[in-house]
Design a protein around this motif. Structure first.
Motif, mmCIF file in Angstrom:
data_model
loop_
_atom_site.group_PDB
_atom_site.id
_atom_site.type_symbol
_atom_site.label_atom_id
_atom_site.label_comp_id
_atom_site.label_asym_id
_atom_site.label_seq_id
_atom_site.Cartn_x
_atom_site.Cartn_y
_atom_site.Cartn_z
ATOM 1 N N TRP A 135 79.119 95.508 63.250
ATOM 2 C CA TRP A 135 77.498 95.745 63.290
ATOM 3 C C TRP A 135 77.145 96.719 62.397
ATOM 4 C CZ3 TRP A 135 72.908 94.936 65.044
ATOM 5 C CH2 TRP A 135 72.164 95.890 65.547
ATOM 6 N N HIS A 136 77.880 97.773 61.964
ATOM 7 C CA HIS A 136 77.574 98.824 61.101
ATOM 8 C C HIS A 136 77.122 98.006 59.743
ATOM 9 C CE1 HIS A 136 77.609 102.484 59.113
ATOM 10 N NE2 HIS A 136 78.464 102.018 58.210
ATOM 11 N N LYS A 137 77.942 97.002 59.187
ATOM 12 C CA LYS A 137 77.665 96.513 57.996
ATOM 13 C C LYS A 137 76.418 95.433 58.238
ATOM 14 C CE LYS A 137 82.652 96.409 57.069
ATOM 15 N NZ LYS A 137 83.826 95.685 56.795
ATOM 16 N N ALA A 138 76.223 94.889 59.225
ATOM 17 C CA ALA A 138 74.987 93.846 59.174
ATOM 18 C C ALA A 138 73.730 94.533 59.709
ATOM 19 C CB ALA A 138 75.351 92.774 60.452
ATOM 20 N N ARG A 139 73.835 95.600 60.476
ATOM 21 C CA ARG A 139 72.518 96.406 60.950
ATOM 22 C C ARG A 139 71.624 96.707 59.681
ATOM 23 N NH1 ARG A 139 74.524 101.807 63.331
ATOM 24 N NH2 ARG A 139 74.800 102.843 61.454
ATOM 25 N N ARG A 140 72.248 97.005 58.583
ATOM 26 C CA ARG A 140 71.515 97.422 57.364
ATOM 27 C C ARG A 140 70.912 96.138 56.782
ATOM 28 N NH1 ARG A 140 76.612 100.192 54.559
ATOM 29 N NH2 ARG A 140 77.258 98.416 55.140
ATOM 30 N N GLN A 141 71.050 94.941 57.356
ATOM 31 C CA GLN A 141 70.636 93.765 56.854
ATOM 32 C C GLN A 141 69.595 92.902 57.707
ATOM 33 O OE1 GLN A 141 74.516 92.184 55.800
ATOM 34 N NE2 GLN A 141 74.263 92.315 53.496
ATOM 35 N N ILE A 142 69.245 93.680 58.777
ATOM 36 C CA ILE A 142 68.719 93.093 59.775
ATOM 37 C C ILE A 142 67.133 92.421 59.411
ATOM 38 C CG2 ILE A 142 67.473 93.475 62.145
ATOM 39 C CD1 ILE A 142 69.615 94.973 63.047
ATOM 40 N N GLY A 143 66.634 93.130 58.443
ATOM 41 C CA GLY A 143 65.181 92.922 58.150
ATOM 42 C C GLY A 143 65.415 91.582 57.306
ATOM 43 N N GLY B 100 70.570 85.035 66.456
ATOM 44 C CA GLY B 100 71.507 84.241 65.879
ATOM 45 C C GLY B 100 71.858 84.525 64.508
ATOM 46 N N SER B 101 70.652 84.903 63.632
ATOM 47 C CA SER B 101 71.098 84.974 62.194
ATOM 48 C C SER B 101 71.757 86.554 62.096
ATOM 49 C CB SER B 101 69.524 85.229 61.615
ATOM 50 O OG SER B 101 69.718 85.160 60.267
ATOM 51 N N VAL B 102 71.439 87.422 62.929
ATOM 52 C CA VAL B 102 72.157 88.693 62.894
ATOM 53 C C VAL B 102 73.644 88.452 63.339
ATOM 54 C CG1 VAL B 102 72.367 90.957 63.971
ATOM 55 C CG2 VAL B 102 69.992 90.028 63.179
ATOM 56 N N LEU B 103 73.669 87.658 64.178
ATOM 57 C CA LEU B 103 75.339 87.321 64.852
ATOM 58 C C LEU B 103 76.023 86.670 63.785
ATOM 59 C CD1 LEU B 103 74.661 86.393 68.276
ATOM 60 C CD2 LEU B 103 76.000 88.532 67.739
ATOM 61 N N SER B 104 75.293 85.803 63.180
ATOM 62 C CA SER B 104 76.081 85.124 61.840
ATOM 63 C C SER B 104 76.493 86.020 60.817
ATOM 64 C CB SER B 104 75.196 84.090 61.492
ATOM 65 O OG SER B 104 74.914 82.839 62.131
ATOM 66 N N LEU C 133 65.112 85.788 56.871
ATOM 67 C CA LEU C 133 65.887 84.343 56.345
ATOM 68 C C LEU C 133 65.662 83.432 57.400
ATOM 69 C CD1 LEU C 133 67.983 82.901 54.461
ATOM 70 C CD2 LEU C 133 69.621 84.227 55.979
ATOM 71 N N ALA C 134 65.875 84.032 58.689
ATOM 72 C CA ALA C 134 65.972 82.889 59.874
ATOM 73 C C ALA C 134 64.497 82.274 60.063
ATOM 74 C CB ALA C 134 66.152 83.932 61.245
ATOM 75 N N VAL C 135 63.436 83.244 59.797
ATOM 76 C CA VAL C 135 62.165 82.551 59.784
ATOM 77 C C VAL C 135 61.842 81.569 58.616
ATOM 78 C CG1 VAL C 135 59.667 83.394 59.603
ATOM 79 C CG2 VAL C 135 61.180 84.681 61.036
ATOM 80 N N LEU C 136 62.282 82.067 57.675
ATOM 81 C CA LEU C 136 62.248 81.036 56.303
ATOM 82 C C LEU C 136 62.961 79.735 56.841
ATOM 83 C CD1 LEU C 136 62.518 83.362 53.073
ATOM 84 C CD2 LEU C 136 60.431 82.020 53.862
ATOM 85 N N ILE C 137 64.051 79.831 57.124
ATOM 86 C CA ILE C 137 64.841 78.480 57.527
ATOM 87 C C ILE C 137 63.893 77.749 58.570
ATOM 88 C CG2 ILE C 137 66.921 77.778 58.648
ATOM 89 C CD1 ILE C 137 68.550 79.936 57.092
ATOM 90 N N MET C 138 63.584 78.570 59.549
ATOM 91 C CA MET C 138 62.847 77.701 60.326
ATOM 92 C C MET C 138 61.479 77.037 59.881
ATOM 93 S SD MET C 138 60.683 79.131 63.888
ATOM 94 C CE MET C 138 59.668 79.687 62.961
ATOM 95 N N LEU C 139 60.884 77.549 59.057
ATOM 96 C CA LEU C 139 59.749 77.263 58.551
ATOM 97 C C LEU C 139 59.940 75.700 57.770
ATOM 98 C CD1 LEU C 139 57.563 80.347 57.786
ATOM 99 C CD2 LEU C 139 57.122 78.568 59.521
ATOM 100 N N ILE C 140 60.998 75.950 56.821
ATOM 101 C CA ILE C 140 61.393 75.047 55.934
ATOM 102 C C ILE C 140 61.941 73.737 56.826
ATOM 103 C CG2 ILE C 140 63.010 74.424 54.073
ATOM 104 C CD1 ILE C 140 62.856 77.395 53.121
ATOM 105 N N VAL C 141 62.614 74.066 57.712
ATOM 106 C CA VAL C 141 63.376 72.969 58.522
ATOM 107 C C VAL C 141 62.204 72.143 59.412
ATOM 108 C CG1 VAL C 141 64.906 72.428 60.554
ATOM 109 C CG2 VAL C 141 65.749 73.964 58.493
ATOM 110 N N LEU C 142 61.370 73.081 59.862
ATOM 111 C CA LEU C 142 60.135 72.670 60.582
ATOM 112 C C LEU C 142 59.274 71.838 59.791
ATOM 113 C CD1 LEU C 142 58.935 72.463 63.378
ATOM 114 C CD2 LEU C 142 57.514 74.470 62.853
ATOM 115 N N ALA C 143 58.966 72.172 58.577
ATOM 116 C CA ALA C 143 58.159 71.316 57.599
ATOM 117 C C ALA C 143 58.814 70.045 57.233
ATOM 118 C CB ALA C 143 57.812 72.020 56.248
ATOM 119 N N GLY C 144 60.001 69.974 56.971
ATOM 120 C CA GLY C 144 60.959 68.960 56.919
ATOM 121 C C GLY C 144 60.866 68.038 57.948
ATOM 122 N N LEU C 145 61.021 68.485 59.190
ATOM 123 C CA LEU C 145 60.909 67.609 60.383
ATOM 124 C C LEU C 145 59.573 67.116 60.634
ATOM 125 C CD1 LEU C 145 63.306 69.672 62.881
ATOM 126 C CD2 LEU C 145 63.829 67.411 61.605
#
Length: 168
Positions: free
Chosen positions: A62-70, A36-40, A75-87
């Protein structure tokens, strides 16, 4: 064969969860989150191209986003952890964090920021439009959740019908 299937049905009926099932859910959830983050990020590049008068293409995005996959995955993991901690703390902080980080992936993709910088940038971009942004996010979740539940229910029903027709 049939004995294992019977044991699995019995365990599921009692609400027991196998360790492998939990691992599969975690892996599937993480993959969905990262995808989802890569598609965004890809969508952000496509929209930017269209706004700038260039024809957006799947390959170009895809060419522009694939350099940023890492970075998008971090970012996706950080957002998940922050939202989960808040919940976990209370529901309100998790919802608030979710609203503030709504445009972190596009900010990371278009402004080539790191994960933390993208979270900060998202909070800056959402400022003054927080409630509108949160409302749109929650409406989107409701629509996607409803569509997912409907499709999952239909597939589950089809599987149950097919499975029951195979049993003697």
């Amino acid at each position: 064969g049939a004995g294992l299937r019977l044991q699995s049905r019995y365990a599921a009926a009692r609400g027991e969860v196998d360790g492998w099932e939990v691992l599969a859910l975690v892996v599937a959830g993480a993959a969905t989150l990262i995808a989802g983050s890569v598609l965004s990020g890809m969508l952000a590049h496509a929209v930017a191209d269209a706004v700038l008068g260039r024809a957006p293409t799947l390959a170009g995005s895809w060419h522009k986003a694939r350099r940023q996959i890492g970075q998008l995955a971090v970012l996706a993991v950080l957002i998940m952890l922050i939202v989960l901690a808040g919940l976990i703390l209370l529901i309100a902080p998790g919802v608030w964090a979710y609203g503030l980080m709504a445009v972190a992936a596009p900010a990371l993709a278009l402004e080539t920021l790191g994960a933390w910088a993208a979270i900060k940038r998202s909070a800056d971009l959402v400022e003054g439009m927080f409630w509108r942004t949160l409302g749109l996010l929650l409406l989107t979740l409701l629509i996607v959740g409803s569509a997912t539940s409907l499709s999952t229910g239909l597939v589950s029903a089809a599987v149950l019908l097919a499975d029951s027709s195979l049993d003697p």
